[in-house]
Enzyme design. Structure first.
Site, PDB file in Angstrom:
ATOM      1  N   GLU A  69      31.127  45.244  65.181  1.00  0.00           N
ATOM      2  CA  GLU A  69      32.478  45.243  64.515  1.00  0.00           C
ATOM      3  C   GLU A  69      32.536  43.633  63.614  1.00  0.00           C
ATOM      4  OE1 GLU A  69      37.135  44.857  65.682  1.00  0.00           O
ATOM      5  OE2 GLU A  69      35.807  45.606  67.206  1.00  0.00           O
ATOM      6  N   SER A  70      31.869  42.731  64.024  1.00  0.00           N
ATOM      7  CA  SER A  70      31.730  41.651  63.080  1.00  0.00           C
ATOM      8  C   SER A  70      31.150  42.078  61.795  1.00  0.00           C
ATOM      9  CB  SER A  70      30.720  40.804  64.051  1.00  0.00           C
ATOM     10  OG  SER A  70      31.077  40.213  65.024  1.00  0.00           O
TER      11      SER A  70
END
Length: 147
Positions: A69-70
Site C-alpha cells: 500500500e505504501s
C-alpha cells in the site's frame, strides 16, 4: 507533482521527498525505504526482522500489505497534482506465495491502469534472490483536495 514535473522526472528529488514524508510514519516503523522510481513505477525495500514477524517467526502478511500500500499510494502520488488532488486507496488484495524469516524484501509497484479517477497498480514483493513472496494489487481513487 504536476504534469510538467512528470515530463522532467527527477528520480532523486522523488526519493528524497518520500524519505522526508516517511518520517514518523508506519513506513519508518517498518523500515521501508524507497530506492528507485520512474514515471510509472516505484520501488522500496523492507527488512524482514522480528518487528515485522507474525508469531511463527515469519514475515507477517500485514507487513507485506503495508509495503504494497505504501508503494501503490506513493506511486499514484507521482501521477497527480498534489496541490489540487489527493489519493485514497479503495481496495487492496494480496496473495502470499512464499514465507520469509529474515533478510530484505523488495516491492515494485508497476502501473496497470491510469484513468482520470482510478489508478490500478500491481506490486510484486520479492526476496534477495528475486523469488516472489507476495503479489498484490491496489486500486486508488483520485479526489479533489479539500480547502
Amino acid at each position: 507533482m504536476s504534469n510538467n514535473i512528470r515530463k522532467n522526472f527527477d528520480k532523486e528529488a522523488i526519493l528524497e521527498m518520500y524519505a522526508k514524508v516517511s518520517k514518523n510514519t508506519l513506513m519508518e516503523t517498518l523500515g521501508i525505504k524507497y530506492v528507485d522510481a520512474g514515471p510509472e513505477y516505484l520501488v522500496a525495500t523492507m527488512p524482514v526482522k522480528p518487528e515485522v514477524h507474525q508469531p511463527m517467526g515469519l514475515l507477517h502478511g500485514g507487513a507485506s500489505v503495508a509495503l504494497a500500500e505504501s508503494l501503490g499510494s506513493g506511486a499514484s502520488l507521482m501521477l497527480i497534482d498534489p496541490e489540487t488532488q489527493e489519493i485514497r486507496g479503495i481496495e487492496i488484495s494480496a496473495n502470499h506465495v512464499k514465507s520469509k524469516r529474515a533478510g530484505l524484501v523488495t516491492g515494485t509497484a508497476k502501473l496497470i491502469h491510469r484513468g482520470r479517477m482510478l489508478h490500478l497498480w500491481e506490486i510484486r514483493i520479492t526476496d534477495e534472490n528475486g523469488e516472489l513472496i507476495s503479489l498484490c494489487k491496489i486500486t486508488n481513487i483520485v479526489i479533489d483536495r479539500r480547502k
